[in-house]
Design a protein around this motif. Structure first.
Motif, PDB file in Angstrom:
ATOM      1  N   SER A  92       0.771  -1.231  -0.184  1.00  0.00           N
ATOM      2  CA  SER A  92      -0.100   0.023   0.065  1.00  0.00           C
ATOM      3  C   SER A  92       0.829   1.151  -0.077  1.00  0.00           C
ATOM      4  CB  SER A  92      -0.911   0.132   1.357  1.00  0.00           C
ATOM      5  OG  SER A  92      -0.195   0.221   2.464  1.00  0.00           O
ATOM      6  N   ASN A 132      -6.524   8.325   4.788  1.00  0.00           N
ATOM      7  CA  ASN A 132      -5.410   8.112   3.880  1.00  0.00           C
ATOM      8  C   ASN A 132      -5.938   8.832   2.503  1.00  0.00           C
ATOM      9  OD1 ASN A 132      -3.543   7.356   2.080  1.00  0.00           O
ATOM     10  ND2 ASN A 132      -4.368   5.105   2.437  1.00  0.00           N
ATOM     11  N   GLU A 142      -3.479  11.173  11.774  1.00  0.00           N
ATOM     12  CA  GLU A 142      -3.235  10.314  10.412  1.00  0.00           C
ATOM     13  C   GLU A 142      -4.468   9.234  10.308  1.00  0.00           C
ATOM     14  OE1 GLU A 142       1.441  10.589   9.158  1.00  0.00           O
ATOM     15  OE2 GLU A 142       0.849   9.388  11.206  1.00  0.00           O
ATOM     16  N   GLU A 148       0.214   5.104   1.620  1.00  0.00           N
ATOM     17  CA  GLU A 148      -0.609   5.969   2.448  1.00  0.00           C
ATOM     18  C   GLU A 148      -0.105   7.463   2.515  1.00  0.00           C
ATOM     19  OE1 GLU A 148      -2.128   3.787   6.203  1.00  0.00           O
ATOM     20  OE2 GLU A 148      -0.107   3.026   5.844  1.00  0.00           O
TER      21      GLU A 148
END
Length: 603
Positions: free
Chosen positions: A562, A577, A574, A564
């Motif tokens: 992935s 994303n 956070e 992000e």
């Protein structure tokens, strides 16, 4: 009892049996120390010996530190007990042997013992115990002398007692002469560098960064007298690799120590301690965690290393860990300072307290608690079973304990910096203080999204890699200056080198930010890089490396499966994303990250 051989021998010369009692006590404690390490710390080198030689080594060390004063007091105490108990050898031997174990308290009180058997903070219970023991010993000595004076047939004992007391005073005179020399030498313009690292200290849980709990009043005061970097970043969210980066100025890919329990694979690396040692500085490392031993990590250059014991067997040495609280770390650092403040030195002091388990002493265990009366679960990391997950109250309570650990550590960092400042004469060069952290911590905010509650090392989130960084050098660096430029842990070592010698070069991956102290138009870095190395795991995600890059506004994390992207200005924790909705931004930032990965291949 009167006809017994020992009784007859002792009646002829009672000093012989008292000496024998003292020697037996020393041997028993020395052997026990070698087998179970009664003392909380031991000097580097002893672990290399075979078991038999370990015993001999610790007996030797014990007698060396136990000292002449303890020997003499033991004899005097034995004589006093012998006479007071009407020459009952059994009672005298047992009581004297037991009392002999407590003599290190007295010697520590006189600052003549190098490592203590119990911590002794002023006004603490242990400190009071030392005074009581000291009082009992002195009372026993004078009672013996008084008893002897009243009975002329014991006049010889008076002479022996006075002679022994004079002998006991001799080490104090020697210590006084040594202190006079240190004080005179310390007035010269020596340079002293103190690097303090705080384990697992999350930047946004410091009142230094505006946190609503007063967790770091001493760090605030230190920063007011120096320079605070508000955008400093760790290169790896794990203790051993991060400290290795700080002490060598190299990225994990260069030094090759990727996770706890490993050793530097790049043997050609130079460390900050080695640089200082070549310059004639004394170098020392005082750590609060057994595994953070520079020699085991492969970090060279330290003359003196002091770290906690590891009571577990060699089989489990990397699975479990021993650590010491801030008060013990402070005492150990203080003792080293007492013997070395008169010369040039580089001292690294490591505090471990904020690390899991969060268990600060009173009153810090309730300092930030809002009234929760439950218990904290003893597990951490991933919690997939919803029945075992932490409630919001449990998470808040755990946070309050974590904050208590930070406040407790902050108290002793303040004490240590003040002690060093007071110890060094005003006519000499002020000390240089550098204070930072190895990484941050996840504190429950990931339980909903990835079922992860507390800990670090497995991820590269912003809360794990952004760290505090303070430089203070009174009279040389600006006061109350905040620098927002991005800097990295790899930059700390070359910057310290340039403070000592502006023209010197330190071979490393980092760049000195020396010019940022004095030139407002200087620039830091455009971004900071971090990585989390792959490791054995049941989850494929963690068997591969993870890399991250942080800019002023963005934080991008690249893993095997992935990408992000987070806007760290608007999304502090956070949680969102936004990589898919910002492809251009991802492409631009990712290209810089890939260049860094290519430039620094794994060792």
């Amino acid at each position: 009892m009167k006809n017994h051989f020992l009784t007859q021998s002792f009646n002829k010369n009672p000093v012989i049996l008292s000496i024998f009692s003292w020697l037996c006590t020393g041997m028993i404690i020395g052997i026990a120390d070698s087998l179970w390490r009664i003392s909380d710390t031991y000097e580097i080198g002893a672990e290399k010996f075979r078991p038999f030689f370990k015993i001999i080594y610790f007996i030797k060390e014990f007698f060396f530190y136990y000292g002449l004063g303890s020997f003499i007091l033991s004899i005097l105490l034995f004589l006093s007990l012998f006479y007071l108990s009407k020459k009952n050898i059994l009672i005298s031997s047992v009581i004297c042997t037991a009392a002999a174990i407590f003599f290190p308290f007295l010697y520590k009180f006189n600052k003549q013992l190098r490592f203590d058997f119990l911590p002794a903070e002023v006004n603490s219970h242990t400190f009071i115990l030392e005074i009581i023991v000291c009082g009992i010993l002195i009372f026993s000595i004078f009672l013996l002398l008084s008893y002897s004076i009243l009975n002329k047939k014991y006049a010889i004992s008076v002479g022996i007692g006075i002679f022994l007391l004079l002998l006991y005073a001799f080490p104090s005179f020697e210590k006084y002469e040594e202190e006079r020399y240190f004080s005179k030498e310390a007035e010269k313009p020596h340079k002293r560098v103190i690097l303090i690292t705080m384990d697992t200290t999350r930047y946004d849980h410091l009142s230094l960064f505006g946190y609503n709990r007063n967790t770091s009043p001493n760090l605030i005061e230190i920063a007011k007298e120096g320079v605070l970097f508000t955008n400093a970043y760790s290169q790896v969210p794990e203790t051993d690799p991060s400290h290795t980066t700080i002490l060598t100025g190299t990225y994990p890919q260069t030094h090759g120590l990727y996770e706890n329990g490993m050793r530097i694979s790049n043997q050609s690396l130079s460390s900050l301690a080695e640089w200082f040692k070549k310059k004639g500085f004394r170098t020392a490392a005082i750590t609060s965690r057994d595994r953070l031993n520079p020699e085991k990590l492969g970090i060279k250059g330290f003359d003196y290393i002091n770290f906690p014991k590891l009571p577990q067997s060699e089989k489990y040495k990397w699975k479990y860990s021993s650590s010491l609280p801030a008060d013990r770390t402070y005492e150990r650092a203080k003792r080293w300072i007492d013997n070395n403040y008169h010369t040039d030195f580089f001292l690294w002091v490591h505090f471990f307290d904020p690390h899991w388990e969060y268990n600060p002493p009173a009153p810090y265990n309730s300092k930030f608690n809002s009234g929760y009366k439950g218990k904290v679960k003893k597990y951490f990391g991933f919690v997939f079973d919803k029945r075992k997950q932490f409630t919001k109250d449990e998470i808040r309570y755990a946070e309050s304990l974590y904050d208590g650990e930070i406040a407790y550590m902050d108290h002793y960092i303040g004490k240590l910096t003040k002690y060093i400042e007071e110890k060094i004469p005003s006519s000499s060069t002020p000390p240089i203080f550098v204070i930072t952290a190895d990484h941050g911590e996840i504190l429950g905010e990931r339980q909903e999204s990835i079922h992860f509650v507390f800990c670090h090392s497995l991820f590269s989130y912003h809360s794990l890699i952004r760290i505090p960084l303070i430089f203070r050098w009174d009279g040389y660096l600006p006061k109350n200056l905040q620098i927002k430029n991005i800097v990295e842990s790899v930059d700390i070592a070359p910057t310290i080198v340039n403070l000592i010698d502006p023209s010197a070069k330190f071979e490393c991956d980092g760049n000195s930010f020396y010019s940022l102290f004095f030139n407002k138009n200087s620039y830091g870095k455009n971004c900071a890089f971090s990585m989390r190395a792959g490791r054995k795991s049941n989850f494929e995600h963690f068997t591969n490396d993870e890399f991250s890059i942080t800019t002023d506004h963005w934080h991008l994390i690249k893993s095997c499966d992935s990408i992000e992207l987070f806007n760290i200005e608007n999304d502090v924790f956070e949680m969102h994303n936004i990589a898919k909705s910002n492809p251009a931004q991802v492409s631009n930032i990712l290209s810089n990250l890939n260049l860094w990965i290519k430039k620094h291949p794994k060792a």
